[in-house]
Scaffold this active site. Structure first.
Site, PDB file in Angstrom:
ATOM      1  N   ASP A  13      41.992 126.253 -50.153  1.00 28.44           N
ATOM      2  CA  ASP A  13      42.692 127.522 -50.407  1.00 28.44           C
ATOM      3  C   ASP A  13      43.345 127.558 -51.783  1.00 28.44           C
ATOM      4  OD1 ASP A  13      42.173 128.242 -47.651  1.00 28.44           O
ATOM      5  OD2 ASP A  13      43.890 127.009 -47.091  1.00 28.44           O
ATOM      6  N   LYS A  16      39.496 128.570 -55.495  1.00 31.38           N
ATOM      7  CA  LYS A  16      38.186 128.190 -56.049  1.00 31.38           C
ATOM      8  C   LYS A  16      37.274 129.390 -56.200  1.00 31.38           C
ATOM      9  CE  LYS A  16      37.576 125.242 -52.750  1.00 31.38           C
ATOM     10  NZ  LYS A  16      38.934 125.401 -52.170  1.00 31.38           N
ATOM     11  N   GLY A  40      36.438 129.841 -46.918  1.00 29.60           N
ATOM     12  CA  GLY A  40      36.561 131.249 -47.288  1.00 29.60           C
ATOM     13  C   GLY A  40      36.988 131.387 -48.729  1.00 29.60           C
ATOM     14  N   HIS A  41      36.246 132.175 -49.501  1.00 32.07           N
ATOM     15  CA  HIS A  41      36.589 132.427 -50.895  1.00 32.07           C
ATOM     16  C   HIS A  41      36.863 133.914 -51.080  1.00 32.07           C
ATOM     17  CE1 HIS A  41      34.440 128.566 -52.494  1.00 32.07           C
ATOM     18  NE2 HIS A  41      35.567 128.332 -51.882  1.00 32.07           N
ATOM     19  N   GLN A 222      36.597 124.050 -49.407  1.00 33.91           N
ATOM     20  CA  GLN A 222      37.719 123.264 -48.893  1.00 33.91           C
ATOM     21  C   GLN A 222      38.415 122.487 -50.024  1.00 33.91           C
ATOM     22  OE1 GLN A 222      34.657 122.360 -46.694  1.00 33.91           O
ATOM     23  NE2 GLN A 222      35.109 123.784 -45.091  1.00 33.91           N
TER      24      GLN A 222
END
Length: 427
Positions: A13, A16, A40-41, A222
């Site tokens: 988080d 990235k 999740g991005h 991650q």
């Protein structure tokens, strides 16, 4: 040859997606190398906010070839839904490719994930229950189904039958309803034609691009402290979100990598259970959470918040070999008159500077803080390093010293334009 790896320094988080999107504007090829849709991005471009879980953030560059590499485990239904959502936002999918060596997350993996987490009770890991762990278990057990298997209908069906017979035996032992083979076969007969044209030998494609001197960006998911080997085990993911994992998950040798960029927040966050030495438990933690909108992209869970941990950053540099750092969300600290930064741990009356591998030991570590003056200035509109407040520059310099890597990018907000480049990554 111009190759850059983007990795998380902390527990994920870190931003990235934003940094990958920014760098991908100059890239020819962008590769996602490990994990699954447990990541999740978020990428903000103007008024549009794009959230991706499997597809590389580089997809927003229409000229870049985007690859889901062999180290990723793929839920086809999730992938197709994500593709549809992006296409509705007028983002083309024509240059998205899937590795023939990547493994599939099957319906029985998701059911197993949920059951196993349920059985752990109070000792649960905090999995997203999306089947990622069980898919990697089958991969290591050499019983997994790979993307390339979908191109041979009979071969795929035989592997599915063999796997499901074993899994149904396990479900029955749990007292759970078994799964119907014919129903799953019928389900995949509809899905396979939609992904088959995208399945290729991505290992050859990536290496040929590097040899041709193209700009290649490797997108990690991650963070380092979630690495199955080097993270806070067992509160980790099922893959290697570190530099070594990128090389394995894309099929490239380590000598072909030029720069390794670590992404870190200007503070620290974590989702799920496990020791977190710099966690803030008072209203300051709540303030940072709300100011930084610290809620998971994939799960929506509130993130635990704490001060920047220099011990963690230095450890991550050692494990990954960071050449550069990108510090995100420095604007979240704009309203603080004082900012703490962890420079070491205290353990049983002694000062230590290493990150313990034993969680029981880590849980006993107390942060040793330095207090630095804040800048009490809105940085969200700053577009050059020279224009940052002096105290913000001093804070960034201290992060660089503790991390033992140079700060090359600073993010002062979520938008693509809110990015300050100090050192160019692609040469």
């Amino acid at each position: 040859m111009s190759t850059v790896i983007v990795l998380g320094v902390q527990w994920g988080d870190e931003g990235k997606g934003k940094v990958t999107d920014f760098l991908a504007a100059s890239a020819d090829v962008v590769i996602r190398c490990q994990g699954g849709n447990n990541a999740g991005h978020t990428v903000v471009v103007g008024d549009a906010c794009h959230k991706m879980h499997l597809i590389p953030a580089g997809i927003l560059n229409p000229d870049a070839t985007c690859v889901i590499g062999n180290g990723v485990v793929v839920d086809i239904e999730v992938l197709l839904e994500e593709m549809r959502h992006l296409q509705e936002q007028n983002i083309p999918m024509g240059k998205l490719l899937l590795s023939d060596r990547s493994h599939l997350i099957m319906p029985y993996h998701k059911k197993l994930d949920e059951l196993q987490e349920k059985l752990k009770g109070d000792k649960k890991i905090g999995t997203t229950k999306r089947g990622i762990g069980p898919a990697y278990i089958d991969k290591v057990a050499r019983t997994g189904i790979r993307m390339g298997d979908l191109l041979n209908a009979e071969h795929f069906k035989q592997k599915l039958i063999a796997n499901l017979e074993e899994k149904n035996h396990l479900f029955a032992s749990y007292g759970e309803e078994t799964m119907n083979i014919d129903a799953i076969v019928a389900q995949y007969e509809k899905l396979i034609p939609q992904v088959a044209p995208m399945i290729v030998d991505t290992v050859s494609l990536i290496n040929e691009a590097i040899t041709a001197g193209k700009k290649v960006l490797f997108e990690g998911a991650q963070g380092t402290l979630l690495d199955i080997d080097h993270g806070t085990y067992p509160f980790v993911t099922s893959s290697n979100p570190t530099a070594g994992g990128v090389c394995v998950g894309a099929g490239v040798g380590p000598t072909r990598i030029n720069r390794i960029l670590g992404i870190s927040k200007a503070y620290t966050t974590r989702v799920g259970s496990g020791p977190f030495p710099t966690e803030i438990f008072d209203e300051m933690g709540d303030k940072i959470r709300e100011e930084g909108a610290e809620y998971g992209v994939t799960t929506g869970r509130p993130r635990r918040c704490g001060w920047f941990d220099g011990v963690v950053a230095r450890y991550s540099t050692m494990v990954n070999g960071f050449t550069d750092l990108a510090i995100t969300k420095i604007d979240v600290l704009d309203k603080l008159s004082e900012i703490k930064i962890c420079v070491a741990y205290e353990l049983n009356g002694e000062t230590i500077h290493h990150f313990p591998g034993d969680l029981d030991v880590l849980a006993q570590c107390k942060p040793v803080y330095e207090t630095m003056p804040g800048w009490l200035t809105d940085t969200s509109k700053v577009r050059s390093y020279a224009d940052l407040p002096e105290n913000a520059k001093k804070y960034l310099q201290r992060i660089s010293e503790l991390s033992e890597a140079q700060v090359s990018i600073v993010a002062v907000g979520p938008d693509r334009e809110q990015t300050i480049v100090i050192n160019e990554l692609f040469k």
